[in-house]
Design an enzyme around this catalytic site. Structure first.
Site, mmCIF file in Angstrom:
data_model
loop_
_atom_site.group_PDB
_atom_site.id
_atom_site.type_symbol
_atom_site.label_atom_id
_atom_site.label_comp_id
_atom_site.label_asym_id
_atom_site.label_seq_id
_atom_site.Cartn_x
_atom_site.Cartn_y
_atom_site.Cartn_z
ATOM 1 N N HIS A 171 0.838 -1.204 0.000
ATOM 2 C CA HIS A 171 0.000 0.000 0.000
ATOM 3 C C HIS A 171 0.872 1.252 0.000
ATOM 4 C CE1 HIS A 171 0.387 0.896 4.381
ATOM 5 N NE2 HIS A 171 0.293 -0.400 4.586
ATOM 6 N N ASP B 139 -0.581 4.291 0.733
ATOM 7 C CA ASP B 139 -1.167 5.268 1.663
ATOM 8 C C ASP B 139 -0.555 5.115 3.050
ATOM 9 O OD1 ASP B 139 -2.613 2.724 1.630
ATOM 10 O OD2 ASP B 139 -3.905 3.614 3.154
ATOM 11 N N ASP C 70 5.863 1.695 7.590
ATOM 12 C CA ASP C 70 4.562 1.130 7.209
ATOM 13 C C ASP C 70 3.952 1.935 6.072
ATOM 14 O OD1 ASP C 70 2.138 -0.146 7.094
ATOM 15 O OD2 ASP C 70 1.372 0.691 8.956
ATOM 16 N N GLU D 269 -5.230 1.075 2.358
ATOM 17 C CA GLU D 269 -5.142 -0.028 3.317
ATOM 18 C C GLU D 269 -5.390 0.494 4.723
ATOM 19 O OE1 GLU D 269 -3.426 -2.948 6.144
ATOM 20 O OE2 GLU D 269 -2.824 -0.896 5.872
ATOM 21 N N GLU D 270 -4.890 1.689 4.979
ATOM 22 C CA GLU D 270 -4.865 2.203 6.349
ATOM 23 C C GLU D 270 -6.191 2.771 6.817
ATOM 24 O OE1 GLU D 270 -2.586 1.570 8.185
ATOM 25 O OE2 GLU D 270 -0.610 1.741 7.296
#
Ligand SMILES: [Zn+2]
Length: 480
Positions: free
Chosen positions: A115, A117, A147, A181-182
């Site tokens: 991801h 984002d 991350d 995703e987040e």
């Protein structure tokens, strides 16, 4: 209904899988293992700096980040026809880039997902600018540095390196750099969207998601590399009791608050039965080697699966919530509302119950088990959200062997530890779509110092470069 997913798995699990009680300490990084060539170190760092410099939080979207990735791929020599920018019409700021390194077609493609984002970062909370890569004290700081823009950079460098070598894999390598995703939910999550709308572009026989499955380090000593094969499903129920109501001066025997409370107490005292999947068995078999005494014996017992002493050992281990979570479905009351007025008898009491369901158990069976524990036909249960099935991916010997041999070549003696996550990341969608998916990354992080989603997010400089090398080796090992 919007799915109450738990996005951002790294923050739930990364680096703290085994020893959550570990305190954050500034432990030294051990002498690094093999590193990539200087050229790739420079490139990976440059990509990381560029991506961290692009604000790709939910509100900003991923168009700029996806454009940057696309340009990098063109620079690396990928044909424009092998790079697709895919954007949902309904969400024009949620851009995804999918690239394909064409192979000889001897096996179904391998798909990497990463991801682009990140979660929000308020500059006033940070000691450095969150949207600028800062190298300090042996770490790279910045939102997404851990991350998972670090992983995106490693994957992008590996692709570039393979392209430079003229490498022809035995199967296509597809990489999807994705949005949401987040934050957001099922409606905007772009792995879900890609599967629904562009399955042909990303369809694969194997998925690697470096968002989870990291290396654990304690006091600067490497312990293991996690291989995530499964995730618990996340199901929320409401439990509701009703009663006639009335004036508080004339209490009735049937009181919704008492009724629900008694049911909740019964639930709290009756854990769900323990079980052990192949991943759980492997997890405890390895963990036993790190323990002594009763804990060692209990781990060894549960690693053999149901049999003599299994239940008792599981019960003792479950005193530690982390171990219990691996062994059984858990359901816990998280919210409570009841009554309408201080001088009125309640006409309704409602509790929210959060369940984390083992991959091989169904929502219906979980609800039946809940009803059995409430043991009151006047307490009604309702599902707030029905999750998609999320089967465990079998412990693929080829993936395990590749991971083990690379770990041995880079960090002799460091084992691969199969793991079920108790949260969910984007692999939930690929597994539900029938694609076996594995969380795997070679980024080591000190236990107890996990800053995913937190202020001053960071990744070790040496850990980052090591993972750039690990990612390249893994991509090659899985495709020849
Ligand atoms: Zn993540």
């Amino acid at each position: 209904m919007i799915q109450p997913r738990i996005p951002g798995l790294r923050s739930v699990l990364a680096g703290g899988a085994l020893f959550l009680c570990g305190q954050a300490t500034a432990a030294p990084f051990p002498p690094p293992g093999p590193l990539p060539p200087a050229q790739d170190q420079a490139l990976a760092r440059d990509i990381l700096a560029q991506l961290v410099g692009i604000n790709s939080t939910f509100d900003h979207g991923t168009v700029a980040a996806a454009e940057a990735v696309r340009q990098r791929l063109l620079d690396a020599g990928f044909a424009p026809s092998d790079i697709q920018m895919l954007i949902p019409a309904a969400f024009p700021t949620k851009a995804n880039v999918v690239v394909r390194l064409r192979g000889s077609g001897k096996a179904r493609p391998v798909l990497y997902i990463g991801h682009l984002d990140v979660v929000e970062a308020r500059p006033e909370d940070w000691s450095v600018d969150p949207f600028k890569l800062t190298e300090k004290d042996g770490f790279f700081y910045g939102r997404g540095a851990f991350d998972m823009k670090d992983e995106d950079a490693a994957v992008l460098d590996a692709l570039t390196r393979l392209k430079r070598e003229g490498y022809v894999p035995n199967r296509d390598i597809i990489v999807a750099f994705t949005a949401d995703e987040e934050a957001g939910d099922d409606t905007t999550n772009c792995v879900r969207w890609l599967i629904a709308e562009h399955r042909d572009v990303i369809d694969a026989g194997l998925v690697i998601n470096p968002d989870s499955g990291l290396g654990d380090m304690q006091q600067g000593r490497r312990l293991d590399v996690n291989l995530q094969t499964a995730e618990k499903t996340y199901v929320t129920y409401t439990a509701t009791a009703n009663s006639p109501g009335g004036h508080s001066s004339l209490p009735e025997a049937d009181n919704a608050i008492y009724r629900l409370s008694e049911g909740l107490v019964r639930l709290s005292k009756a854990p769900f039965p323990a079980s052990a999947s192949p991943t759980t068995k492997a997890y405890f078999a390895y963990l036993a080697t790190t323990q002594t005494g009763q804990v060692h014996d209990d781990m060894l017992t549960v690693s053999k699966g149901p049999g003599p002493g299994f239940e008792a050992a599981a019960e003792r281990l479950s005193v530690t919530p982390l171990y219990g979570s691996q062994l059984r479905t858990t359901c816990v009351a998280t919210m409570l509302t009841a009554g309408q007025q201080e001088n009125a008898l309640p006409d309704k009491a409602q509790a929210t119950i959060q369940c984390r369901v083992l991959p091989d158990e169904t929502v219906a069976a979980t609800q039946a088990a809940l009803a059995e524990r409430f043991a009151d036909p006047k307490i009604t249960l309702a599902v707030v959200y029905m999750p998609a099935p999320n089967p465990e991916s079998p412990l693929d010997p080829a993936v395990l062997k590749a991971a083990q041999s690379i770990s041995q070549s880079m960090w002799p003696g460091v084992p691969i530890l199969p793991l079920m996550s108790v949260g969910a990341d984007d692999s939930v969608y690929t597994r539900a779509a029938g694609m076996p998916s594995y969380g795997l990354s070679g980024t080591f992080n000190e236990i107890g110092d996990n800053r995913a989603h937190a202020r001053d997010e960071r990744v070790g400089v040496a850990a980052f470069y090591e993972n750039v090398e690990f990612t390249y080796r893994l991509m090659k090992a899985l495709t020849r």
